[in-house]
Enzyme design. Structure first.
Site, short mmCIF file in Angstrom:
data_model
loop_
_atom_site.label_atom_id
_atom_site.label_comp_id
_atom_site.label_asym_id
_atom_site.label_seq_id
_atom_site.Cartn_x
_atom_site.Cartn_y
_atom_site.Cartn_z
N ASP A 90 0.91 -1.22 0.07
CA ASP A 90 -0.11 -0.08 0.11
C ASP A 90 0.94 1.16 0.11
O ASP A 90 2.17 1.03 0.29
CB ASP A 90 -0.93 -0.08 1.15
CG ASP A 90 -1.89 1.02 1.03
OD1 ASP A 90 -2.31 1.34 -0.02
OD2 ASP A 90 -2.92 0.92 2.16
N CYS A 276 -14.98 -24.45 16.03
CA CYS A 276 -14.15 -24.51 14.76
C CYS A 276 -13.21 -25.78 14.82
O CYS A 276 -12.53 -25.94 15.80
CB CYS A 276 -13.51 -23.22 15.01
SG CYS A 276 -12.00 -23.28 13.74
ZN LIG Z 1 -10.30 -22.50 15.33
#
Ligand SMILES: [Zn+2]
Length: 489
Positions: A90, A276
């Site tokens: 950037d 997760c």
């Molecule tokens: Zn995770």
């Protein structure tokens, strides 16, 4: 010469592509983890373990700090970060948007990025925030366009040059900026100054901004949604044709104790379980993660795993041709994302132009699906059916239908189509037994249109008892309506 960006697969506006850079090929869509040259929670090298193929860092931060600048000029950007894959830089535009000024000119920062060997160079554009007047947005755009011309003259070679597309929340200016950039032929197109829209959950306006930019750009140009790093909106943005994202979110959220999922964000202190399957969440319990001395690092790692898992899922969906089903699921994670989904389908006309004709089975996921490009496509093609004689419209086969010259299937949200097309995409759609109001309405509207387009034919509509809609009265004026239970008698 092979093109810099090659599109391999498409679904809705989304695509799987290959972007060629001096340090290797990147498969898109993908996320570029943001590397802060001053603080590194996770080393650039290690980023590959999460699925990163390309990184992004800020050349202005490097330029400003003598020690970093000298090292970058001597060893190159890749030496400085100790990473041999593609790196985008950037320019300091972000600092310009936050502090109002920067101590560098466009030419200086461009030449610096060129010298240190950046793979994707970004000019110093003016990031015009949302909601400013047309006049201000236009004036700032003129400065940006001047700098873009300067950049294009300066940078011609192996390194890719990005063309930030500005224009605030004025779609006409965004499209104009995109056309200007397209004509100058850049390699990558970041859509700039969209972070304030995302921070305020203004997804409907974000959709308008992306769509306006896309309409002005070449359909084969790679597009970067600058500053977008939360996986919950990736599917929506990819469906609109965004190919690159960048995530500082993985680290910023970790610092604030925030746990990212594709459905949203939770504070880790509120989690009793870690929902997760990543290595961090499999190894640690929620309690252990909360109290770990290196909690920030662990959270950053989980955030990266969650981010790249979503990218892989999106790519798989593009391959399968059911990206829009994923978009509809993801957009139910937050009411403002649902606004974004609705706005996406207001651009169905444009999506229909870029959407491949055949895909896997269309799944009806809720009222928004009634506005999908496939439904619009069918509506526009209604005049292609030419019908004469006695025609029967029914949902499922009925007794005696063979006596009719034409048999049509009634399936919300499409309407009525010839039975011969039943197995053809998108008519092989999976739809609920009881249609919702939106689907039934669209189907009845289209059926009315079809009847009006074929005054020579005589229609009988075998209606299901569960169908309740005021349009049925209108239909009764043009066709004979018989309820299924009466038909069987
Ligand atoms: Zn995770």
């Amino acid at each position: 010469m092979a093109p810099i960006f090659e599109i391999l697969d498409k679904d809705a506006g989304g695509r799987i592509g290959r972007l060629k850079t001096p340090h290797g090929v990147v498969e898109t869509p993908t996320v570029m983890p943001v590397i802060n040259p001053n603080i590194q929670l996770i080393s650039p090298k290690e980023m590959r373990d999460f699925g990163a193929e390309i990184l992004i860092t800020n050349s202005y931060i490097i330029y400003r700090k003598e020690e970093l600048r000298e090292k970058a000029l001597k060893e190159g950007l890749h030496g400085l970060l100790d990473f041999d894959g593609p790196i985008m830089t950037d320019s300091g535009s972000f600092q310009l948007s936050v502090y109002g000024s920067v101590e560098v000119t466009n030419k200086e920062i461009l030449e610096f990025q060129q010298k240190i060997g950046s793979d994707i160079i970004v000019p110093l554009d003016i990031p015009t925030p949302p909601d400013v007047s047309w006049k201000r947005a236009e004036e700032e755009l003129e400065v940006t366009e001047e700098r873009l011309r300067e950049a294009r003259e300066l940078i011609r070679g192996e390194q890719l040059l990005a063309c930030p597309v500005q224009g605030s929340t004025h779609p006409e200016l965004r499209e104009r900026a995109a056309v200007h950039g397209r004509d100058l032929e850049f390699e990558v197109y970041p859509l700039g100054a969209v972070v304030p829209l995302m921070e305020a959950y203004r997804y409907a306006e974000l959709v308008d901004v992306i769509a306006a930019c896309k309409k002005g750009l070449s359909p084969t140009a790679p597009v970067h949604l600058f500053g977008a790093g939360h996986p919950m909106m990736f599917a929506l943005a990819v469906a609109l044709g965004c190919d690159l994202f960048d995530s500082a979110a993985y680290a910023l959220y970790a610092k604030a104790g925030r746990y990212i999922t594709a459905q949203g964000t939770s504070h880790v202190d509120k989690l009793s379980y870690l929902p997760c399957p990543c290595p961090i969440c499999s190894k640690y319990s929620a309690e252990e993660l909360k109290t770990a001395p290196n909690r920030q690092e662990l959270l950053a790692k989980h955030n990266l795993y969650a981010t790249f898992a979503e990218i892989r899922l999106i790519k798989q969906r593009i391959k399968e041709g059911n990206l829009l089903e994923l978009v509809e699921q993801r957009c139910r994670a937050h009411p403002r994302l649902l606004d974004g989904l609705k706005r996406l389908y207001e651009h169905s006309e444009w999506l229909e132009e870029v959407d491949p004709a055949t895909k896997s089975t269309f799944f009806y996921c809720g009222p928004e699906s009634a506005k999908r490009p496939e439904v619009l496509h069918f509506e526009k093609k209604l005049d292609r059916f030419s019908l004469e004689g006695k025609a029967i419209i029914r949902t499922r086969p009925v007794k005696g239908e063979k006596e009719y010259a034409r048999v049509l299937v009634f399936k919300p949200p499409f309407g009525a189509y010839p039975v011969e097309m039943e197995e053809v995409y998108p008519f092989n759609a999976e739809v609920p037994r009881v249609p919702d109001r939106e689907a039934l309405e669209k189907a009845l509207e289209n059926t009315l249109k079809l009847i009006e387009l074929n005054p020579e034919a005589e229609f009988t509509f075998v209606c299901e008892e569960v169908f309740k809609h005021p349009l049925l009265e209108k239909l009764a004026e043009k066709a004979k309506i018989v309820y299924r239970k009466d038909w069987e008698k």
